[in-house]
Design an enzyme around this catalytic site. Structure first.
Site, mmCIF file in Angstrom:
data_model
loop_
_atom_site.group_PDB
_atom_site.id
_atom_site.type_symbol
_atom_site.label_atom_id
_atom_site.label_comp_id
_atom_site.label_asym_id
_atom_site.label_seq_id
_atom_site.Cartn_x
_atom_site.Cartn_y
_atom_site.Cartn_z
ATOM 1 N N CYS A 119 0.839 -1.156 -0.030
ATOM 2 C CA CYS A 119 -0.178 -0.012 -0.082
ATOM 3 C C CYS A 119 0.823 1.154 -0.074
ATOM 4 O O CYS A 119 2.050 1.080 0.504
ATOM 5 C CB CYS A 119 -1.126 0.142 1.154
ATOM 6 S SG CYS A 119 -2.318 1.370 1.166
ATOM 7 N N CYS A 121 -0.034 4.132 1.675
ATOM 8 C CA CYS A 121 -0.277 4.961 2.841
ATOM 9 C C CYS A 121 0.557 5.455 3.773
ATOM 10 O O CYS A 121 0.753 6.388 4.207
ATOM 11 C CB CYS A 121 -1.942 4.738 3.432
ATOM 12 S SG CYS A 121 -1.991 3.258 4.326
ATOM 13 N N LYS A 194 -12.779 -4.227 1.875
ATOM 14 C CA LYS A 194 -11.956 -3.296 2.716
ATOM 15 C C LYS A 194 -12.906 -2.197 3.114
ATOM 16 O O LYS A 194 -13.249 -1.258 2.463
ATOM 17 C CB LYS A 194 -10.748 -2.978 2.642
ATOM 18 C CG LYS A 194 -10.012 -2.143 3.726
ATOM 19 C CD LYS A 194 -8.634 -1.770 3.119
ATOM 20 C CE LYS A 194 -7.874 -0.711 4.109
ATOM 21 N NZ LYS A 194 -6.441 -0.560 3.766
ATOM 22 N N ARG A 216 -10.701 8.216 3.340
ATOM 23 C CA ARG A 216 -10.398 7.090 2.603
ATOM 24 C C ARG A 216 -11.821 6.736 1.921
ATOM 25 O O ARG A 216 -11.977 5.477 1.287
ATOM 26 C CB ARG A 216 -9.630 5.936 2.940
ATOM 27 C CG ARG A 216 -8.523 6.273 3.425
ATOM 28 C CD ARG A 216 -7.480 5.104 3.564
ATOM 29 N NE ARG A 216 -6.196 5.921 3.954
ATOM 30 C CZ ARG A 216 -5.366 5.691 5.008
ATOM 31 N NH1 ARG A 216 -5.785 4.926 5.911
ATOM 32 N NH2 ARG A 216 -4.308 6.341 5.108
ATOM 33 N N LYS A 247 -12.119 -6.873 6.094
ATOM 34 C CA LYS A 247 -11.500 -6.266 6.966
ATOM 35 C C LYS A 247 -12.530 -4.969 7.225
ATOM 36 O O LYS A 247 -12.893 -4.373 6.191
ATOM 37 C CB LYS A 247 -10.236 -5.808 6.397
ATOM 38 C CG LYS A 247 -9.432 -4.844 7.355
ATOM 39 C CD LYS A 247 -7.937 -4.644 6.690
ATOM 40 C CE LYS A 247 -7.731 -3.015 7.354
ATOM 41 N NZ LYS A 247 -7.082 -2.452 6.385
#
Ligand code: PBG
Length: 327
Positions: A119, A121, A194, A216, A247
């Site tokens: 990822c 982030c 997610k 997000r 998740k």
């Protein structure tokens, strides 16, 4: 003689109760996350996650070794770079903390399974999961960067890469990049489902990855939606995902059950940082029995249909399985 059948439960003895358990939990199904930062000699406590630490590439093997002694064999690695920029270039640095740790761990613990979170982030200065264009994440240019990152992890020794960014098309892009470079046997565990969740708070403190501006919700899923999870899962399976992640876990048991029912690949539930932090905090205050709640929460995910569980409690759960409290 009176032969009326009345409902009964098979619960006469502890052995009988174990015999008729519908859900079985194995230590092999547990995955423990680790945070790896740059530097050397680091083992620093994470304030938001009681009992957990950030490690440097030269100290992580001891923590992995301790977890393996408890029977945990699979690990999910998150990298915390010193250098962050607009595009997250540290993510695909072959000498980044995750890559460095992987090369060492591969030698020190050859029989463990290493999964890497892919990822942007943790690597971008703005904290979003991709490159920005006019304040929004720009999907397609991000795919290339994710593929480079996954490839760099594979080269360093990752068994499985786990893209967690929720960009469209990333599983296919990563699969192509891996295959094109001779990493056909590196698997992809996709964070297919997610949700945009408040349960990630402690992780963002641990990883320093809270978005500086905005949130997000543009690319993570709306917690109101259940059917959409099936669509996200199907797309990722089509693109070549070998395993799927749902998740968070605790508030999404229906989604775990749905995805487990439709997926022909293993499904992992991710019991995220907020779930761990809540259980620890309530336990520390004496409000609930931490051990019991930990076991029951893990069981819930498996009972819902998860094949695997990613959890910060993996070591404690492995010990609970050894004691027979779970399993
Ligand atoms: C993204 C990523 C996050 C988590 C796992 N992968 C953070 C996020 O989406 O904000 C959160 C996990 C947790 O809360 O335990 N790299």
């Amino acid at each position: 003689m009176n032969l009326i059948h009345r409902p009964r439960r098979l619960r006469r003895t502890p052995a009988m109760r174990r015999l008729v358990r519908e859900t079985r939990v194995s230590k092999d199904s547990l995955i423990l996350p680790f945070f790896i930062r740059e530097g050397s000699g680091v083992k620093e406590p994470i304030d938001s996650l009681a009992g957990l630490f950030r490690y440097s590439p030269d100290t992580i093997h001891a923590a992995v070794g301790d977890a393996m002694a408890d029977g945990v064999r699979s690990f999910l690695l998150f990298g915390l770079p010193d250098h962050k920029d607009e595009v997250g270039s540290s993510a695909w640095d072959d000498n980044g903390p995750v890559q460095d740790a992987l090369r060492r761990l591969r030698k020190a613990c050859p029989e463990a399974v290493f999964i890497t979170d892919v990822c942007m982030c943790e690597y971008t200065s703005h904290g979003h999961c991709g490159v920005l264009a006019g304040g929004d994440v720009d999907n397609d240019p991000t795919l290339d960067l994710l593929a480079r990152t996954a490839l760099s992890h594979a080269r360093a020794g990752a068994d499985i890469v786990a893209p967690s960014d929720m960009m469209d098309g990333r599983v296919g892009a990563i699969r192509n990049a891996l295959d094109g470079d001779g990493f056909q046997s590196t698997a992809i565990m996709s964070y297919a489902v997610k949700y945009a969740s408040s349960f990630y708070g402690p992780f963002r403190e641990a990883a320093g990855s809270a978005p500086g501006i905005g949130d997000r919700q543009g690319y993570q899923m709306d917690p109101h939606n259940r059917r959409e999870a099936g669509r996200e899962a199907a797309l990722d399976l089509d693109e070549g995902a070998d395993m799927l992640i749902v998740k968070p876990a605790m508030a999404y048991m229906d989604v775990i059950a749905d995805v487990a029912a439709m997926s022909d690949r293993p499904v992992a539930a991710y019991s995220v940082s907020g779930e761990y932090a809540m259980i620890c905090a309530a336990g520390a205050q004496g409000l609930v029995d931490e051990y019991g709640v930990m076991c029951e929460t893990a069981l819930g995910a498996f009972r819902a249909g998860a094949d695997l569980l990613i959890t910060y409690f993996a070591r404690e759960l492995a010990r609970a399985i050894d004691k027979g409290d779970l399993g």
